[in-house]
Design a protein around this motif. Sequence first.
Motif, short mmCIF file in Angstrom:
data_model
loop_
_atom_site.label_atom_id
_atom_site.label_comp_id
_atom_site.label_asym_id
_atom_site.label_seq_id
_atom_site.Cartn_x
_atom_site.Cartn_y
_atom_site.Cartn_z
N UNK A 98 29.77 43.33 37.98
CA UNK A 98 28.89 43.92 36.98
C UNK A 98 28.86 45.43 37.23
N UNK A 99 29.12 46.20 36.20
CA UNK A 99 29.17 47.65 36.36
C UNK A 99 28.35 48.34 35.27
N UNK A 103 30.94 53.00 34.81
CA UNK A 103 31.84 52.38 35.78
C UNK A 103 33.06 51.74 35.17
N UNK A 104 33.04 51.51 33.86
CA UNK A 104 34.20 50.87 33.23
C UNK A 104 35.45 51.73 33.33
N UNK A 105 35.27 53.02 33.54
CA UNK A 105 36.41 53.92 33.69
C UNK A 105 36.93 53.93 35.12
N UNK A 107 36.40 51.23 37.62
CA UNK A 107 36.77 49.93 38.20
C UNK A 107 38.25 49.61 38.07
N UNK A 108 38.89 49.83 36.94
CA UNK A 108 40.33 49.53 36.88
C UNK A 108 41.13 50.29 37.93
N UNK A 109 40.74 51.54 38.18
CA UNK A 109 41.43 52.34 39.20
C UNK A 109 41.26 51.71 40.58
N UNK A 110 40.03 51.30 40.91
CA UNK A 110 39.77 50.74 42.23
C UNK A 110 40.32 49.32 42.40
N UNK A 111 40.44 48.59 41.31
CA UNK A 111 40.89 47.20 41.39
C UNK A 111 42.40 47.01 41.21
N UNK A 112 43.09 48.01 40.72
CA UNK A 112 44.50 47.83 40.35
C UNK A 112 45.36 47.35 41.51
N UNK A 113 45.19 47.90 42.68
CA UNK A 113 45.97 47.46 43.85
C UNK A 113 45.67 46.02 44.22
N UNK A 114 44.40 45.66 44.19
CA UNK A 114 43.99 44.28 44.51
C UNK A 114 44.56 43.30 43.49
N UNK A 115 44.52 43.68 42.23
CA UNK A 115 45.05 42.83 41.17
C UNK A 115 46.55 42.63 41.34
N UNK A 116 47.26 43.69 41.71
CA UNK A 116 48.70 43.58 41.93
C UNK A 116 49.02 42.63 43.08
N UNK A 117 48.22 42.67 44.14
CA UNK A 117 48.45 41.80 45.30
C UNK A 117 48.00 40.37 45.07
N UNK A 122 41.04 35.57 38.98
CA UNK A 122 40.52 35.81 37.64
C UNK A 122 39.34 36.76 37.76
N UNK A 123 39.34 37.79 36.92
CA UNK A 123 38.26 38.78 36.95
C UNK A 123 37.37 38.62 35.75
N UNK A 124 36.07 38.71 36.00
CA UNK A 124 35.10 38.77 34.91
C UNK A 124 34.26 40.00 35.19
N UNK A 125 34.40 40.99 34.32
CA UNK A 125 33.67 42.24 34.50
C UNK A 125 32.72 42.44 33.33
N UNK A 126 31.45 42.55 33.64
CA UNK A 126 30.43 42.80 32.63
C UNK A 126 30.06 44.27 32.70
N UNK A 127 30.31 44.98 31.62
CA UNK A 127 29.94 46.39 31.52
C UNK A 127 28.62 46.43 30.76
#
Length: 174
Positions: A98-99, A103-105, A107-117, A122-127
């Motif tokens: 939840x952000x 924060x919607x701008x 979170x993708x930057x901070x999560x991109x490496x984790x998502x690649x690995x 499955x991600x559920x992000x509530x903005x």
Amino acid sequence: MHYTLHQLQIFIEIVKHRSITRASESLFLTQPAVSIQLKKFQEQFPLPLTEVVGRQLYVTDFGEEIARTAINILEQIKEMEHKVQRFQGKLAGTLKISVVSTGKYLMPYFLSGFIDEHPQIEFKMDVTNKQRVIKDLEENLVDFALVSVLPEHLSLKTFSIFKNELFLVGNKKE
């Protein structure tokens, strides 16, 4: 009965949006494709799942029951997929975040490496707004939250990801 998981997903979206058009937009499908799948799905039941009155789509009581069952089926299938991933030694499951709206701008930057690995996560992000993020934390509805001001009344494990600085920028020319 020979309905597909895809038909279950489509029907759930139709029930959720109460509209074939909005369901098709949500699923990135054409409206005729969604209508055809709904028709094929409905043909497998002795009672109607939906009714159209005027231009409005209504879900029957029977349709609501079928939708609840369909949601349970799809959740069980998702859980089965997660179990397969875990037995293969991979990180699997759903990560709920939840952000606050700014924060919607980030979170993708901070999560991109984790998502690649871990593509199986499955991600559920509530903005949302700060009050809703704090409520989600209070009710333990999320795994992580991103806020700029920490709630003092909760005992949380926190870390700062960057200093929140603002700069006034102007052109050097007068």
